[in-house]
Design a protein around this motif. Structure first.
Motif, PDB file in Angstrom:
ATOM      1  N   ALA A  18       0.827  -1.204   0.000  1.00 15.69           N
ATOM      2  CA  ALA A  18       0.000   0.000   0.000  1.00 15.69           C
ATOM      3  C   ALA A  18       0.865   1.259   0.000  1.00 15.69           C
ATOM      4  O   ALA A  18       0.658   2.181  -0.805  1.00 15.69           O
ATOM      5  N   GLY A 203      -3.427   2.398  -3.311  1.00 16.10           N
ATOM      6  CA  GLY A 203      -2.777   2.301  -2.007  1.00 16.10           C
ATOM      7  C   GLY A 203      -3.616   2.907  -0.889  1.00 16.10           C
ATOM      8  O   GLY A 203      -3.752   2.322   0.193  1.00 16.10           O
ATOM      9  N   MET A 206      -6.498   0.681  -0.058  1.00 16.20           N
ATOM     10  CA  MET A 206      -6.077  -0.444   0.774  1.00 16.20           C
ATOM     11  C   MET A 206      -6.000  -0.032   2.242  1.00 16.20           C
ATOM     12  O   MET A 206      -6.466  -0.763   3.130  1.00 16.20           O
TER      13      MET A 206
END
Length: 321
Positions: A18, A203, A206
């Protein structure tokens, strides 16, 4: 013990991926592009009288001004502008509708003349909270409330209907609304002017999945305005980048069909020549989720000039309660 170690390693890998995605795509500061929307069509309104303004309080208590046209015993019509610009895009439309509704036009948080920091908000959903505060402050008892939005503003109307404050509105008007980047109504990069930082977005998504929001203020979307706009007298009024939390809060949720299903009776208007969205795609996509819609495609109109089109004015007047 092995299971604990495996879980710990998996978690570290998850966070490493991430964070790696986030740092691998820094903001570029995109300012202009050869292929973009013709923003000059919504800039300024020197041919009509400027709108009176009144002071209101945002959801966090910040004071700011909104355009306002009074109309006794008429519905309250709140207009939400599209990405990158501000409430001034509706000056001509408001004047054309004068007397048909009490009109309120905010510049949304994170934009020119709106409350808060330019390009950012404090938390997910704050735009909805601001709109709810505005409606509660301006709507008289028993007054019908109509929420209108163009482009991302139309997407925000859809999001608002599906959220905690959806019961505040009686009708919606959607002008070429953004639904989601992967909706079948959306053209690539919304017609070439929107530049998402895709790896960074993945990212941040996430991290949000596991409840981490510390980096939500990072830039996730940049916009390419025409040089004619940026180098003109109104260039400083453009907002060229959005944080992740602003960008997310300005669109329907990922389950956009769920938000659509919560819409009150609505009118959707789009131009047949829309450069950002597929006008003919709205009805087949949205009707299975909601039977409350009326869909109108206007020949010869694009994404931005649909706002001031005479056909748009007539259709809005026709559906105002």
């Amino acid at each position: 013990m092995k299971l604990v170690v495996f879980a710990g390693i998996s978690l570290l890998i998850f966070f490493a991926i991430a964070l790696g995605l986030i740092v691998s795509q820094p903001a570029k500061g995109v300012k202009s592009a050869a292929q973009t929307l013709v923003f000059e069509r919504i800039m300024g309104a020197g041919d009509v009288a400027p709108l009176p303004r009144v002071e209101v309080l945002a959801s966090d208590g910040a004071r700011y001004e909104v355009a306002h046209l009074a109309a006794p015993d008429k519905p309250l019509l709140v207009m939400l502008h599209g990405s990158g610009w501000h409430g001034g895009q509706f000056t001509r439309l408001a004047r054309a509708l004068e007397g048909a509704a009490e009109i309120v036009i905010p510049s949304l948080r994170g934009h020119y003349q709106g409350p808060g920091e330019r390009g950012d908000i404090a938390h997910m959903g704050q735009l909805e909270d601001d709109i709810a505060a505005l409606i509660r402050a301006r709507a008289a008892p028993g007054q019908k409330v109509v929420l209108l939005g163009h482009s991302s503003g139309g997407g925000l109307v859809v999001r608002f209907a599906g959220g905690a404050h959806g019961g505040l509105i009686d009708r919606a008007i959607l002008l070429a609304p953004f639904l989601q980047y992967d909706a079948p109504t959306t053209r690539a990069n919304s017609g070439g002017w929107a530049h998402p930082l895709t790896r960074r977005i993945i990212g941040l998504s996430m991290l949000n999945m596991v409840g981490i929001h510390a980096l939500d203020g990072l830039t996730a979307m940049e916009f390419a305005m025409p040089d004619a706009v940026l180098n003109g007298p109104l260039g400083d009024q453009a907002t060229l980048a959005y944080s992740w939390r602003l960008n997310q809060s300005y669109a329907p949720r990922r389950d956009y069909l769920g938000d659509i299903s919560a819409l009150p009776p609505f009118l959707l208007i789009a131009g047949a020549e829309d450069e950002a969205f597929v006008a003919e795609g709205y009805a087949p996509l949205m009707t299975p989720a909601s039977p409350n819609g009326r869909f109108e495609v206007i020949a010869g109109r694009g994404h931005l000039d649909i706002v001031d089109a005479p056909e748009t004015v007539a259709l809005i007047k026709d559906v105002l309660p």
